[in-house]
Write an enzyme that holds these catalytic residues in place. Structure first.
Site, PDB file in Angstrom:
ATOM      1  N   HIS A   4       0.886  -1.254  -0.041  1.00 33.38           N
ATOM      2  CA  HIS A   4      -0.090   0.189  -0.042  1.00 33.38           C
ATOM      3  C   HIS A   4       0.916   1.322  -0.040  1.00 33.38           C
ATOM      4  CE1 HIS A   4      -2.915   3.146   1.621  1.00 33.38           C
ATOM      5  NE2 HIS A   4      -3.731   2.146   1.286  1.00 33.38           N
ATOM      6  N   ASP A  15       2.978  -4.235   8.264  1.00 32.51           N
ATOM      7  CA  ASP A  15       1.840  -3.548   7.782  1.00 32.51           C
ATOM      8  C   ASP A  15       0.656  -4.500   8.254  1.00 32.51           C
ATOM      9  OD1 ASP A  15      -0.731  -2.137   7.072  1.00 32.51           O
ATOM     10  OD2 ASP A  15       0.181  -1.866   5.108  1.00 32.51           O
ATOM     11  N   GLN A  74      -4.529  -5.261   7.066  1.00 29.88           N
ATOM     12  CA  GLN A  74      -5.574  -6.164   6.521  1.00 29.88           C
ATOM     13  C   GLN A  74      -5.544  -7.561   7.360  1.00 29.88           C
ATOM     14  OE1 GLN A  74      -7.676  -5.257   4.215  1.00 29.88           O
ATOM     15  NE2 GLN A  74      -6.785  -3.409   3.863  1.00 29.88           N
ATOM     16  N   LYS A 107     -10.939  -0.868   9.827  1.00 30.00           N
ATOM     17  CA  LYS A 107     -11.016  -2.083   8.953  1.00 30.00           C
ATOM     18  C   LYS A 107     -11.167  -3.441  10.016  1.00 30.00           C
ATOM     19  CE  LYS A 107      -7.410  -0.233   5.799  1.00 30.00           C
ATOM     20  NZ  LYS A 107      -8.361   0.212   4.645  1.00 30.00           N
ATOM     21  N   CYS A 136      -4.737   2.216  -3.724  1.00 32.44           N
ATOM     22  CA  CYS A 136      -3.210   2.981  -3.188  1.00 32.44           C
ATOM     23  C   CYS A 136      -2.248   2.067  -3.537  1.00 32.44           C
ATOM     24  CB  CYS A 136      -3.699   2.996  -1.665  1.00 32.44           C
ATOM     25  SG  CYS A 136      -4.700   4.524  -1.500  1.00 32.44           S
TER      26      CYS A 136
END
Length: 414
Positions: free
Chosen positions: A131, A208, A211, A234, A372
């Site tokens: 991302h 990261d 997700q 999220k 993104c």
């Protein structure tokens, strides 16, 4: 209850859906099918009510007040830190910095950790599937320091080529950054193995987790990374919430990124003494009500259990993938051996944005665009894709509606 085929016996998706008021609305006169969960999840009543209750009953600023409301607000805010620390198995609650989301978390590491350590000729290593939030902050600090940003390649299935990543962990690399789960492909990266190889070379690793946390249990100590960034919206929580977990020695050595109130011990014109981590990274008034919602979101997920959530989401992923493959001319991007319920695709001869617009008229919400992730689109040679991202409150019936709408839209555009 009578479970439907392949549905976990202890998982009542229809009952769960009653907790999410927005799922009951109509769009353009048709029942909403919300398949944009990788962008932001819907919020259960328990989260909505926690935010509402804060403003109705507990609204005050944190940390600075000795009155009852201030103590209640502080308890909710710091309670979210406790729950997050337990949820990701942090060694200490003080290893969790509360932020507005992954982007702020990444920038904190970029400016407080990476920039002071970078010099000309150094490098930061990331991957093609990242991302923009895991690319742009590194480019900004690298440009200041005269360093560079390198990107490890992936294969056509959307999997990181590990041997290439490891080859690129050369001595000039001062920080490695990788997504746990790709927001476009759903690919799950082997973070524990990557962290092991980074440790062997003395290279800190940032992950990261935006997700990953909505779909799987995460144990930061077992993963062995140095930083883990995540976002709240999220994973059922309000927007403007998130966090950064970091090893204690890093938080101790990092200077503050933002300056202001609350992150200090004492301010004098001849110098300021900063608070201990994590508070030295939390300047100003935070999103207190939002973090009351974070606590409620964690409670909600735990009440269902990740085993049940993962089983149902992977059933939906398999079913949706199977149905999509029935459509002539459809190409799926990202077919890794291990992935979460995210499917990016295109239909030959149709533009992604046109399809998403027409699907919306059928009540189906999907994402279109570059997500993104411009470098990833460039790798696949496309300007954009459609992305259907699923959550545990979605159903097989919604998948069927989505497929029927997609076939109708395809016919209109062909």
């Amino acid at each position: 209850m009578n479970a439907k085929p392949n549905q976990p016996l202890d998982f009542d998706v229809q009952r769960i859906r009653t907790d999410f008021p927005l799922l009951g609305r109509k769009v353009h006169g048709k029942p909403l099918v919300y398949f944009d969960n990788a962008n932001t999840s819907q919020k259960p009543l328990q989260v909505i009510e926690a935010v509402d209750r804060h403003y109705r009953e507990h609204n005050a600023n944190v940390a600075r007040a000795v009155h009852q409301l201030g103590e209640e607000a502080t308890a909710a805010y710091e309670g979210a830190r406790d729950k997050l620390a337990a949820w990701i198995n942090a060694a200490s609650r003080n290893d969790i910095v509360l932020t507005s989301g992954t982007t702020q978390s990444m920038n904190t590491v970029a400016y407080s950790f990476a920039l002071p350590r970078l010099k000309p000729g150094d490098a930061i290593l990331t991957t093609v599937m990242e991302h923009h939030a895991n690319i742009v902050p590194w480019q900004l600090v690298a440009a200041r320091a005269g360093a560079t940003v390198k990107a490890a390649p992936i294969n056509e299935r959307g999997e990181l080529i590990l041997e290439k990543f490891f080859e690129m962990l050369t001595p000039e690399v001062k920080l490695a950054c990788v997504t746990h789960v790709s927001n476009v492909l759903g690919t799950v990266n082997p973070v524990r193995e990557i962290a092991r190889e980074c440790r062997r070379r003395g290279i800190p690793l940032l992950v990261d987790g935006s997700q990953a946390l909505p779909h799987r249990p995460v144990d930061v100590q077992a993963l062995g990374c140095d930083f883990y960034a995540f976002t709240g919206h999220k994973m059922l929580a309000p927007t403007g919430t998130g966090g950064l977990w970091a090893k204690r020695e890093h938080l101790q050595s990092m200077p503050p990124f933002f300056g202001g109130g609350e992150m200090i011990r004492e301010v004098r014109f001849d110098g300021t003494t900063f608070a201990e981590p994590p508070h030295k990274f939390e300047a100003g008034t935070p999103n207190i009500a939002g973090f009351a919602g974070v606590g409620a979101a964690i409670d909600y997920v735990q009440s269902i259990g990740f085993d049940a959530i993962r089983a149902w989401e992977h059933e939906l992923l398999a079913y949706a993938t199977e149905r999509l493959r029935e459509i002539p001319g459809l190409r799926i991007f990202g077919e890794a051996a291990e992935k979460e319920p995210v499917i990016s695709f295109l239909i030959e001869g149709a533009q992604a944005t046109d399809m998403a617009t027409l699907l919306d008229l059928e009540g189906v919400a999907v994402r279109s665009g570059h997500h993104c992730a411009h470098p990833l689109m460039q790798f696949y040679g496309v300007p954009a894709t459609l992305r259907a991202s699923l959550a545990f409150y979605n159903t097989r019936e919604e998948v069927d509606v989505f497929i029927a709408a997609l076939l109708k839209v395809r016919k209109l555009l062909m």
